[in-house]
Design an enzyme around this catalytic site. Structure first.
Site, short mmCIF file in Angstrom:
data_model
loop_
_atom_site.label_atom_id
_atom_site.label_comp_id
_atom_site.label_asym_id
_atom_site.label_seq_id
_atom_site.Cartn_x
_atom_site.Cartn_y
_atom_site.Cartn_z
N ARG A 40 0.75 -1.40 -0.02
CA ARG A 40 0.03 0.14 -0.06
C ARG A 40 0.86 1.23 0.06
O ARG A 40 2.19 1.20 0.34
CB ARG A 40 -0.93 -0.15 1.33
N LYS A 86 -2.34 -2.47 8.20
CA LYS A 86 -3.35 -1.87 8.72
C LYS A 86 -3.49 -2.75 10.21
O LYS A 86 -3.05 -4.02 10.46
CB LYS A 86 -4.62 -2.12 8.25
N HIS A 142 -2.77 2.19 -5.75
CA HIS A 142 -3.64 0.96 -5.53
C HIS A 142 -3.66 0.16 -6.81
O HIS A 142 -3.98 -1.05 -6.76
CB HIS A 142 -5.02 1.28 -4.99
N ARG A 200 -0.70 -2.19 -6.82
CA ARG A 200 -1.17 -3.14 -6.05
C ARG A 200 -2.04 -4.12 -6.36
O ARG A 200 -1.86 -5.55 -6.45
CB ARG A 200 -1.61 -2.71 -4.63
N HIS A 214 -3.87 -9.19 3.67
CA HIS A 214 -5.26 -9.39 4.16
C HIS A 214 -5.41 -10.36 5.13
O HIS A 214 -4.96 -11.46 5.46
CB HIS A 214 -5.88 -10.04 2.70
N TYR A 232 -9.61 -10.98 -6.59
CA TYR A 232 -8.60 -10.94 -7.67
C TYR A 232 -8.94 -12.21 -8.47
O TYR A 232 -8.55 -12.08 -9.91
CB TYR A 232 -7.15 -10.58 -7.19
#
Length: 308
Positions: free
Chosen positions: A159, A183, A253, A256, A279, A288
């Site tokens: 990110r 995150k 992004h 990414r 994730h 994806y």
């Protein structure tokens, strides 16, 4: 006319919102528009009293909003607009039940439609490579930084916030790995590809020393020697894309998404890609796989002689 009964009840409800609830004029205008559409739909189905409306009628109304009617020039509404219309419809039915107009609130159990699952936008490999090449313009310190930044974003699927928060000690060029902080403070160690490692090495040797003006741990620096901001990193990519001649919108992004899509196209396991992206759930990563399935379907439809 009997059909006017529902229209009269809509007016009564809007007056209730205005006088008793103190709703804003824009809210009342929006509700009026949505409920006029709803009452017209009911009238077209031969429903002239709220007591005749069923839960299925409300659900069918939402389906019709999503479907539209091209022959009649009726445009399908976006999911956000449908959800807003449902809010007005449900409040209207709740009001009718509270006022004793109907015995049962038939719209109570109706839920707004799920937003359509948007597929991530990715770039073909050749366009990514063109962007990376366009980021370089000689041995200027900022050019070396820009190439290293974009190479690392695409090589690691990082990110933009993860890349700009990197410190020099977070990257291990000898073992070609980088420590990313995602995150929720979660950390993950991600491999770094050869071209990205070479670009970062060139930046550390010939670019960063010319930018740093004081003790600074940050890997990517701005022209004043401070940590590169997310906004500036975004502009690096936009400028490179323009130089590469891309006529489409790109963002950090986008790299990414391209990283994940290209890995899956190359046969990578979705759970490995999940770990690389950081994730928490494989469900997030599985979007994806829809991209790659769509790509296969497109190739099949154009290449197979009996596809159509």
């Amino acid at each position: 006319m009997a059909q006017d009964a529902i229209a009269d009840q809509v007016v009564r409800f809007l007056d209730h919102l205005t006088v008793e609830r103190g709703a804003a004029p824009n809210t009342v205008t929006s509700y009026r528009r949505d409920l006029q559409r709803y009452s017209s739909y009911l009238g077209a189905r031969g429903i002239h009293e709220l007591t005749e409306v069923t839960e299925d009628d409300v659900r069918e109304f939402l389906i019709e909003l999503r479907r539209g009617d091209p022959d009649a020039g009726v445009v399908a509404l976006a999911d956000s607009s449908i959800a807003r219309t449902l809010v007005a419809t449900r409040r209207f039915h709740k009001f009718a039940a509270e006022e004793g107009i109907v015995a049962v609130d038939v719209a109570h159990g109706v839920r707004p439609p799920r937003a359509a699952r948007r597929l991530p936008k990715s770039l073909p490999v050749d366009e990514v490579l063109a962007i990376l090449e366009a980021a370089s313009s000689g041995d200027h310190p900022r050019a070396l930084r820009d190439r290293a930044l974009l190479e690392l974003l695409y090589s690691c699927g990082a990110r933009i916030s993860e890349a700009t928060s990197l410190d020099v000690d977070d990257i291990d060029l000898e073992h070609r790995a980088v420590l990313l902080r995602g995150k929720g403070g979660k950390q993950r160690l991600v491999p770094v590809g050869g071209p990205a490692a070479a670009a970062v090495d060139a930046y550390l040797v010939r670019g960063r020393p010319a930018l740093v003006s004081r003790a600074q741990a940050a890997l990517f620096l701005n022209a004043r020697g401070g940590r590169l901001s997310r906004q500036s990193a975004w502009q690096v990519l936009v400028t490179a894309a323009e130089r590469a001649g891309l006529d489409k919108a790109v963002s950090p992004h986008t790299l990414r998404h391209s990283f994940a899509t290209h890995l899956l196209d190359g046969g990578a396991d979705v759970r490995v890609v999940q770990e690389l992206l950081g994730h928490a759930s494989v469900t997030t990563t599985q979007v994806y796989t829809l991209v790659t399935v769509n790509t296969m379907r497109e190739v099949y439809s154009t290449a197979h002689p009996r596809a159509r």
